[in-house]
Design a protein around this motif. Structure first.
Motif, PDB file in Angstrom:
ATOM      1  N   ALA A 248      -8.606   3.210   2.772  1.00 54.13           N
ATOM      2  CA  ALA A 248      -7.200   2.820   2.837  1.00 54.13           C
ATOM      3  C   ALA A 248      -7.030   1.398   3.355  1.00 54.13           C
ATOM      4  O   ALA A 248      -6.227   0.622   2.823  1.00 54.13           O
ATOM      5  N   ASP A 249      -7.782   1.026   4.390  1.00 56.92           N
ATOM      6  CA  ASP A 249      -7.645  -0.317   4.951  1.00 56.92           C
ATOM      7  C   ASP A 249      -8.043  -1.383   3.930  1.00 56.92           C
ATOM      8  O   ASP A 249      -7.384  -2.426   3.816  1.00 56.92           O
ATOM      9  N   ALA A 250      -9.122  -1.114   3.204  1.00 57.32           N
ATOM     10  CA  ALA A 250      -9.563  -2.068   2.185  1.00 57.32           C
ATOM     11  C   ALA A 250      -8.555  -2.158   1.050  1.00 57.32           C
ATOM     12  O   ALA A 250      -8.334  -3.235   0.482  1.00 57.32           O
ATOM     13  N   LEU A 251      -7.956  -1.044   0.713  1.00 58.11           N
ATOM     14  CA  LEU A 251      -6.930  -1.053  -0.330  1.00 58.11           C
ATOM     15  C   LEU A 251      -5.806  -2.012   0.032  1.00 58.11           C
ATOM     16  O   LEU A 251      -5.382  -2.834  -0.801  1.00 58.11           O
ATOM     17  N   LEU A 252      -5.323  -1.935   1.249  1.00 57.97           N
ATOM     18  CA  LEU A 252      -4.223  -2.802   1.671  1.00 57.97           C
ATOM     19  C   LEU A 252      -4.628  -4.272   1.596  1.00 57.97           C
ATOM     20  O   LEU A 252      -3.863  -5.114   1.109  1.00 57.97           O
ATOM     21  N   ALA A 253      -5.832  -4.586   2.055  1.00 59.95           N
ATOM     22  CA  ALA A 253      -6.286  -5.972   2.054  1.00 59.95           C
ATOM     23  C   ALA A 253      -6.466  -6.504   0.640  1.00 59.95           C
ATOM     24  O   ALA A 253      -6.074  -7.639   0.324  1.00 59.95           O
ATOM     25  N   LYS A 254      -7.045  -5.695  -0.223  1.00 61.50           N
ATOM     26  CA  LYS A 254      -7.318  -6.159  -1.585  1.00 61.50           C
ATOM     27  C   LYS A 254      -6.041  -6.251  -2.412  1.00 61.50           C
ATOM     28  O   LYS A 254      -5.890  -7.162  -3.241  1.00 61.50           O
ATOM     29  N   GLN A 255      -5.123  -5.335  -2.188  1.00 57.41           N
ATOM     30  CA  GLN A 255      -3.843  -5.442  -2.884  1.00 57.41           C
ATOM     31  C   GLN A 255      -3.088  -6.690  -2.459  1.00 57.41           C
ATOM     32  O   GLN A 255      -2.424  -7.331  -3.279  1.00 57.41           O
ATOM     33  N   ALA A 256      -3.163  -7.019  -1.186  1.00 57.62           N
ATOM     34  CA  ALA A 256      -2.474  -8.214  -0.700  1.00 57.62           C
ATOM     35  C   ALA A 256      -2.998  -9.470  -1.379  1.00 57.62           C
ATOM     36  O   ALA A 256      -2.252 -10.432  -1.628  1.00 57.62           O
ATOM     37  N   ALA A 257      -4.286  -9.460  -1.724  1.00 64.02           N
ATOM     38  CA  ALA A 257      -4.902 -10.638  -2.331  1.00 64.02           C
ATOM     39  C   ALA A 257      -4.777 -10.663  -3.840  1.00 64.02           C
ATOM     40  O   ALA A 257      -4.697 -11.739  -4.447  1.00 64.02           O
ATOM     41  N   ALA A 258      -4.792  -9.492  -4.479  1.00 65.38           N
ATOM     42  CA  ALA A 258      -4.870  -9.464  -5.955  1.00 65.38           C
ATOM     43  C   ALA A 258      -4.076  -8.313  -6.552  1.00 65.38           C
ATOM     44  O   ALA A 258      -4.445  -7.786  -7.600  1.00 65.38           O
ATOM     45  N   GLY A 259      -3.002  -7.940  -5.909  1.00 65.14           N
ATOM     46  CA  GLY A 259      -2.256  -6.767  -6.345  1.00 65.14           C
ATOM     47  C   GLY A 259      -1.735  -6.841  -7.757  1.00 65.14           C
ATOM     48  O   GLY A 259      -1.678  -5.835  -8.468  1.00 65.14           O
ATOM     49  N   GLU A 260      -1.376  -8.039  -8.196  1.00 66.29           N
ATOM     50  CA  GLU A 260      -0.750  -8.179  -9.520  1.00 66.29           C
ATOM     51  C   GLU A 260      -1.749  -8.087 -10.663  1.00 66.29           C
ATOM     52  O   GLU A 260      -1.360  -7.953 -11.834  1.00 66.29           O
ATOM     53  N   PHE A 261      -3.035  -8.129 -10.358  1.00 62.94           N
ATOM     54  CA  PHE A 261      -4.045  -8.153 -11.412  1.00 62.94           C
ATOM     55  C   PHE A 261      -4.321  -6.782 -12.027  1.00 62.94           C
ATOM     56  O   PHE A 261      -4.768  -6.700 -13.172  1.00 62.94           O
ATOM     57  N   PHE A 262      -4.100  -5.695 -11.267  1.00 58.29           N
ATOM     58  CA  PHE A 262      -4.646  -4.400 -11.662  1.00 58.29           C
ATOM     59  C   PHE A 262      -3.652  -3.253 -11.482  1.00 58.29           C
ATOM     60  O   PHE A 262      -2.685  -3.354 -10.728  1.00 58.29           O
ATOM     61  N   THR A 263      -3.959  -2.154 -12.147  1.00 51.08           N
ATOM     62  CA  THR A 263      -3.442  -0.851 -11.761  1.00 51.08           C
ATOM     63  C   THR A 263      -4.368  -0.323 -10.675  1.00 51.08           C
ATOM     64  O   THR A 263      -5.588  -0.275 -10.852  1.00 51.08           O
ATOM     65  N   TRP A 264      -3.791   0.099  -9.551  1.00 51.07           N
ATOM     66  CA  TRP A 264      -4.582   0.489  -8.375  1.00 51.07           C
ATOM     67  C   TRP A 264      -4.585   1.998  -8.210  1.00 51.07           C
ATOM     68  O   TRP A 264      -3.537   2.652  -8.256  1.00 51.07           O
ATOM     69  N   ASP A 265      -5.771   2.565  -8.000  1.00 54.11           N
ATOM     70  CA  ASP A 265      -5.930   3.984  -7.696  1.00 54.11           C
ATOM     71  C   ASP A 265      -6.692   4.133  -6.381  1.00 54.11           C
ATOM     72  O   ASP A 265      -7.440   3.237  -5.976  1.00 54.11           O
ATOM     73  N   PHE A 266      -6.521   5.291  -5.748  1.00 53.18           N
ATOM     74  CA  PHE A 266      -7.323   5.624  -4.570  1.00 53.18           C
ATOM     75  C   PHE A 266      -8.314   6.692  -4.971  1.00 53.18           C
ATOM     76  O   PHE A 266      -7.924   7.758  -5.451  1.00 53.18           O
ATOM     77  N   ILE A 267      -9.611   6.429  -4.788  1.00 52.79           N
ATOM     78  CA  ILE A 267     -10.629   7.332  -5.313  1.00 52.79           C
ATOM     79  C   ILE A 267     -11.505   7.954  -4.230  1.00 52.79           C
ATOM     80  O   ILE A 267     -12.362   8.790  -4.533  1.00 52.79           O
ATOM     81  N   GLY A 268     -11.314   7.564  -2.975  1.00 49.19           N
ATOM     82  CA  GLY A 268     -12.145   8.102  -1.907  1.00 49.19           C
ATOM     83  C   GLY A 268     -11.550   9.349  -1.289  1.00 49.19           C
ATOM     84  O   GLY A 268     -10.467   9.814  -1.662  1.00 49.19           O
ATOM     85  N   HIS A 269     -12.266   9.898  -0.312  1.00 48.81           N
ATOM     86  CA  HIS A 269     -11.744  11.025   0.449  1.00 48.81           C
ATOM     87  C   HIS A 269     -10.551  10.543   1.258  1.00 48.81           C
ATOM     88  O   HIS A 269     -10.657   9.603   2.042  1.00 48.81           O
ATOM     89  N   LEU A 270      -9.394  11.166   1.056  1.00 51.33           N
ATOM     90  CA  LEU A 270      -8.169  10.720   1.719  1.00 51.33           C
ATOM     91  C   LEU A 270      -7.870  11.630   2.904  1.00 51.33           C
ATOM     92  O   LEU A 270      -7.497  12.794   2.732  1.00 51.33           O
ATOM     93  N   GLN A 271      -8.032  11.082   4.107  1.00 49.32           N
ATOM     94  CA  GLN A 271      -7.676  11.818   5.314  1.00 49.32           C
ATOM     95  C   GLN A 271      -6.160  11.869   5.449  1.00 49.32           C
ATOM     96  O   GLN A 271      -5.454  10.932   5.062  1.00 49.32           O
ATOM     97  N   SER A 272      -5.661  12.941   6.023  1.00 50.83           N
ATOM     98  CA  SER A 272      -4.209  13.095   6.129  1.00 50.83           C
ATOM     99  C   SER A 272      -3.578  11.955   6.920  1.00 50.83           C
ATOM    100  O   SER A 272      -2.487  11.487   6.582  1.00 50.83           O
ATOM    101  N   ARG A 273      -4.283  11.450   7.940  1.00 53.00           N
ATOM    102  CA  ARG A 273      -3.697  10.382   8.751  1.00 53.00           C
ATOM    103  C   ARG A 273      -3.643   9.046   8.021  1.00 53.00           C
ATOM    104  O   ARG A 273      -2.942   8.127   8.460  1.00 53.00           O
ATOM    105  N   LYS A 274      -4.390   8.935   6.927  1.00 50.51           N
ATOM    106  CA  LYS A 274      -4.371   7.706   6.143  1.00 50.51           C
ATOM    107  C   LYS A 274      -3.433   7.796   4.940  1.00 50.51           C
ATOM    108  O   LYS A 274      -3.255   6.814   4.215  1.00 50.51           O
ATOM    109  N   ALA A 275      -2.854   8.957   4.712  1.00 47.88           N
ATOM    110  CA  ALA A 275      -1.982   9.124   3.543  1.00 47.88           C
ATOM    111  C   ALA A 275      -0.821   8.146   3.579  1.00 47.88           C
ATOM    112  O   ALA A 275      -0.379   7.650   2.534  1.00 47.88           O
TER     113      ALA A 275
END
Length: 218
Positions: free
Chosen positions: A63-90
């Motif tokens: 989740a933390d990496a998702l936020l950082a990478k979207q901030a840098a290149a969010g407009e380039f891609f369709t973004w999905d989350f593919i890892g194990h998602l803990q409830s506190r990170k939802a």
């Protein structure tokens, strides 16, 4: 070392050809299958290279990496989350991705429901192979889980995902992929009008051709 655009483009083109060939062998439309690039180990600075090479959909595991990478290149891609998602990170993921590929717990579903301002599309992760090293809902518990998800207003099931046990022989993953496809077909009948099962996320760099032959859409 930064990614080499020429090398990456050649790899993307080869993967697209392999996907198209696998689709045609099984009577499928290659245009119905998307390639997702997993970017867990990719530095932010290399994301423009993926974009230039023709990648349009990416998946992040953290989740933390998702936020950082979207901030840098969010407009380039369709973004999905593919890892194990803990409830506190939802809370960090909901509303920021097109698909959560890995929903498997009531606690995470509840947090997505609580935090979502609009329906969040998800795939239910199924541990088809009963691999103790993998996450996912056991197949025999899938209907009960789907019944509980049906009570949620903002969690929208679009299909299923699975990760087979690691093997160096792609053919050994075929039964796992085939079972997920069959599960999705049964669920589509049983849950028509409540959930949809048009998306099957399965296959990694070593076995994606077999996954496409067995019905993968991502």
């Amino acid at each position: 070392m930064p990614l080499d655009l020429e090398v990456v483009t050649a790899g993307v083109d080869a993967a697209r050809r392999a996907v198209a060939d696998a689709a045609r062998r099984t009577g499928r439309d290659p245009a119905a299958i998307e390639i997702l690039a997993a970017i867990k180990y990719l530095p932010v600075g290399d994301l423009p290279v993926l974009h230039a090479a023709g990648i349009t959909r990416v998946g992040e595991n953290k989740a933390d990496a998702l936020l950082a990478k979207q901030a840098a290149a969010g407009e380039f891609f369709t973004w999905d989350f593919i890892g194990h998602l803990q409830s506190r990170k939802a809370r960090d993921v909901v509303g920021r991705v097109s698909l959560v590929h890995s929903l498997e717990s009531d606690s995470t579903a509840a947090q997505l429901e609580r935090r979502a301002e609009a329906p969040q599309d998800v795939l239910v992760e199924v541990n088809v192979a009963a691999d103790p090293g993998k996450n996912g809902v056991p197949p025999q518990e899938l209907d009960d889980f789907l019944e509980r998800l049906a009570a949620l207003e903002h969690v929208r099931v679009r299909g299923l995902m699975t990760m087979p046990p690691f093997t160096e022989r792609p053919e050994e993953s075929r039964p796992v992929f085939a079972e997920l496809r069959e599960l999705a077909a049964r669920c589509a009948e049983r849950w028509a009008g409540t959930h949809s099962f048009g998306v099957l996320s399965m296959g990694t760099s070593q076995d994606y051709v077999v996954a496409v032959e067995e019905g993968a859409t991502i």
